[in-house]
Design a protein around this motif. Structure first.
Motif, PDB file in Angstrom:
ATOM      1  N   ARG A   1       0.828  -1.204   0.000  1.00 41.64           N
ATOM      2  CA  ARG A   1       0.000   0.000   0.000  1.00 41.64           C
ATOM      3  C   ARG A   1       0.867   1.261   0.000  1.00 41.64           C
ATOM      4  O   ARG A   1       0.539   2.256  -0.654  1.00 41.64           O
ATOM      5  CB  ARG A   1      -0.946  -0.012   1.202  1.00 41.64           C
ATOM      6  N   LEU A   2       1.970   1.221   0.741  1.00 36.99           N
ATOM      7  CA  LEU A   2       2.867   2.381   0.769  1.00 36.99           C
ATOM      8  C   LEU A   2       3.528   2.609  -0.587  1.00 36.99           C
ATOM      9  O   LEU A   2       3.734   3.750  -1.003  1.00 36.99           O
ATOM     10  CB  LEU A   2       3.930   2.191   1.852  1.00 36.99           C
ATOM     11  N   ASN A   3       3.854   1.537  -1.293  1.00 32.77           N
ATOM     12  CA  ASN A   3       4.424   1.672  -2.635  1.00 32.77           C
ATOM     13  C   ASN A   3       3.404   2.282  -3.591  1.00 32.77           C
ATOM     14  O   ASN A   3       3.741   3.140  -4.421  1.00 32.77           O
ATOM     15  CB  ASN A   3       4.883   0.314  -3.160  1.00 32.77           C
ATOM     16  N   GLN A   4       2.167   1.862  -3.487  1.00 33.94           N
ATOM     17  CA  GLN A   4       1.118   2.419  -4.340  1.00 33.94           C
ATOM     18  C   GLN A   4       0.939   3.912  -4.082  1.00 33.94           C
ATOM     19  O   GLN A   4       0.671   4.679  -5.010  1.00 33.94           O
ATOM     20  CB  GLN A   4      -0.193   1.672  -4.096  1.00 33.94           C
ATOM     21  N   GLY A   5       1.120   4.331  -2.812  1.00 34.99           N
ATOM     22  CA  GLY A   5       1.000   5.739  -2.460  1.00 34.99           C
ATOM     23  C   GLY A   5       2.287   6.523  -2.616  1.00 34.99           C
ATOM     24  O   GLY A   5       2.309   7.718  -2.298  1.00 34.99           O
ATOM     25  N   GLU A   6       3.366   5.863  -3.059  1.00 42.12           N
ATOM     26  CA  GLU A   6       4.667   6.505  -3.288  1.00 42.12           C
ATOM     27  C   GLU A   6       5.227   7.147  -2.013  1.00 42.12           C
ATOM     28  O   GLU A   6       5.760   8.256  -2.040  1.00 42.12           O
ATOM     29  CB  GLU A   6       4.577   7.545  -4.405  1.00 42.12           C
ATOM     30  N   VAL A   7       5.117   6.422  -0.916  1.00 44.68           N
ATOM     31  CA  VAL A   7       5.710   6.875   0.351  1.00 44.68           C
ATOM     32  C   VAL A   7       7.149   6.381   0.369  1.00 44.68           C
ATOM     33  O   VAL A   7       7.482   5.345   0.956  1.00 44.68           O
ATOM     34  CB  VAL A   7       4.920   6.344   1.567  1.00 44.68           C
ATOM     35  N   PHE A   8       8.019   7.137  -0.287  1.00 44.97           N
ATOM     36  CA  PHE A   8       9.388   6.675  -0.528  1.00 44.97           C
ATOM     37  C   PHE A   8      10.430   7.511   0.200  1.00 44.97           C
ATOM     38  O   PHE A   8      11.623   7.337  -0.053  1.00 44.97           O
ATOM     39  CB  PHE A   8       9.694   6.682  -2.032  1.00 44.97           C
ATOM     40  N   GLY A   9      10.030   8.423   1.086  1.00 45.52           N
ATOM     41  CA  GLY A   9      11.016   9.215   1.810  1.00 45.52           C
ATOM     42  C   GLY A   9      11.717   8.406   2.880  1.00 45.52           C
ATOM     43  O   GLY A   9      12.950   8.299   2.912  1.00 45.52           O
TER      44      GLY A   9
END
Length: 455
Positions: free
Chosen positions: A88-96
């Motif tokens: 889910r985090l990858n889908q939301g681009e939570v990449f920091g």
């Protein structure tokens, strides 16, 4: 902190930003009878744009997530919950950044864990990696993994922290620090396993041409790999709980450091409690001197242990990494009780704690300060207070008036509150005074005085 944190499916938390860095979400639920963080909804964390980092245009980082919890949800295993959350985090681009401290359960990490900064810590479990932990990107990344009862990298594991950008200053010169990828692995009280063919990528500036011209990659390795594993057989036996005997692929490492850690909870209890009435343990120079002697004996035994050097460490202690690999003693000073307090009492000078070395670049000679340095960690379940300076390799701090106690100088106490002093040895300067009705919390020596009546 005393309950659960749950995000319903279909809900949205938006950390994204345009022409700026993403926001941060922190979820903390540590209560033993609850402590669930279950994020089932969407979390957005994309970021756009870049900025001038003093000579190099660098993209803004995406959103960050921090979770500190007993567990991640109910029902299925921790590994399944962890995988689903990261999808889910990858889908939301939570990449920091993604930071996880989990107090219950074992965890197996496959693919899908991706961010510029990654931290995964299991307080009481075993941590394994069988896929790719991805901190790569334009900038070099950071990966920190810790298993309280052991950590293992499988043969297909890849810890990727490489960066494609070459960070330079405004003169076009390469800057060491922002080009330094970092990976840290700790196995707590268990074994650190680095299986054969496991890969760790610490390279920087991979898209820059290699050469000596301005703007080119000079080919110097700058990454660091720090490994922490416990000593075996006691503090001085010369053995380590590690399995790194098979060939490994480590790219871009300037330093590969293995700290053989011994945990101590035996710091002496102070004769008098602190001003708040709580007992505490004292860490002093004399206390650390005793541990230093044990570390010297450990290093002597370890360097003579062929089963360790040529067996367990063969994947690290070889010609490929001869100038990068360092073996060091590590100390972990902890409180004797789960809520105990620790006090660093007085100045600590660590510059004399140097040891024989495997690495030819850090040989111990007659020169003061030469040799392999150790590592020191101090952890208190309650309060940790430092009443002095801690230094390694620098001149001792200058003497001050409060080296032998606390000197309260003349004049009014402008803090307007009760005065709390951590130790005995208080001296009150002439003409000091405090607001009426306040508590000093320490014994106050009073000089002889004459009481004058006021008419």
């Amino acid at each position: 902190r005393a309950g659960d944190i749950r995000q319903a499916a279909g809900s949205l938390i938006d950390l994204s930003a345009r022409n700026n860095r993403g926001g941060t979400l922190s979820a903390v639920a540590l209560a033993e009878d609850a402590g669930v963080v279950d994020l089932q909804g969407r979390i957005l964390g994309s970021a756009s744009g870049d900025y001038d980092a003093g000579g190099t245009r660098v993209p803004f980082l995406g959103g960050e997530l921090e979770i500190r919890a007993q567990r991640l949800g109910d029902g299925v295993s921790l590994s399944e919950q962890f995988t689903a959350l990261n999808q889910r985090l990858n889908q939301g681009e939570v990449f920091g950044a993604r930071r996880f401290q989990l107090k219950q359960g074992d965890l197996q990490i496959g693919d899908g864990l991706k961010a510029h900064r990654i931290e995964v810590s299991l307080d009481n479990g075993q941590l394994g990696v069988s896929g790719t932990v991805d901190a790569s990107g334009a900038q070099v990344g950071e990966i920190r993994l810790a298993g309280g009862r052991g950590l293992s990298l499988g043969g297909n594991a890849l810890l990727d922290a490489h960066g494609s950008l070459l960070r330079r200053d405004s003169y076009g010169q390469i800057i060491d620090s922002p080009n330094r990828a970092m990976v840290e692995l700790s196995s707590g009280s268990g074994t650190l396993v680095l299986a054969g063919s496991a890969r760790i990528d610490l390279r920087h500036g991979t898209e820059a041409a290699v050469g000596s011209a301005p703007g080119q990659n000079d080919g110097v390795a700058r990454g660091t790999l720090d490994l922490y594993a416990p000593r075996l057989g006691g503090a001085t036996a010369g053995d380590i709980a590690i399995d790194a005997g098979a060939p490994l692929q480590i790219l871009g490492a300037r330093a590969i450091t293995l700290s053989a850690v011994q945990r101590y909870d035996d710091a002496p209890v102070a004769a008098l409690p602190a001003s708040n009435g709580r007992p505490y343990q004292e860490i002093t120079q004399a206390y650390l001197d005793g541990k230093h002697q044990q570390s010297e004996l450990f290093m002597q035994a370890a360097l003579a242990n062929s089963a360790l050097l040529d067996g367990k460490l063969a994947g690290l202690n070889n010609a490929a990494y001869a100038e990068a690999f360092h073996l060091r003693p590590g100390l972990e000073i902890v409180s004797a009780t789960a809520d105990g307090d620790l006090v660093v009492q007085g100045d600590l000078d660590l510059s004399g704690y140097r040891y024989a070395s495997l690495n030819p670049r850090t040989a111990k000679t007659s020169v003061y300060g030469s040799g392999e340095a150790g590592s020191l960690a101090i952890r208190a379940g309650g309060d940790l207070n430092i009443y002095g300076s801690v230094t390694d390799g620098f001149a001792p701090p200058p003497e001050t008036d409060d080296d032998q106690g606390w000197l309260l100088l003349a004049g009014q106490d402008h803090l307007g509150g009760d005065r709390v002093v951590p130790t005995a040895g208080v001296r009150l300067d002439d003409d000091s005074f405090f607001p009426a009705g306040k508590t000093l919390n320490f014994e106050l020596p009073i000089k002889a005085l004459d009481r004058k009546s006021v008419v």
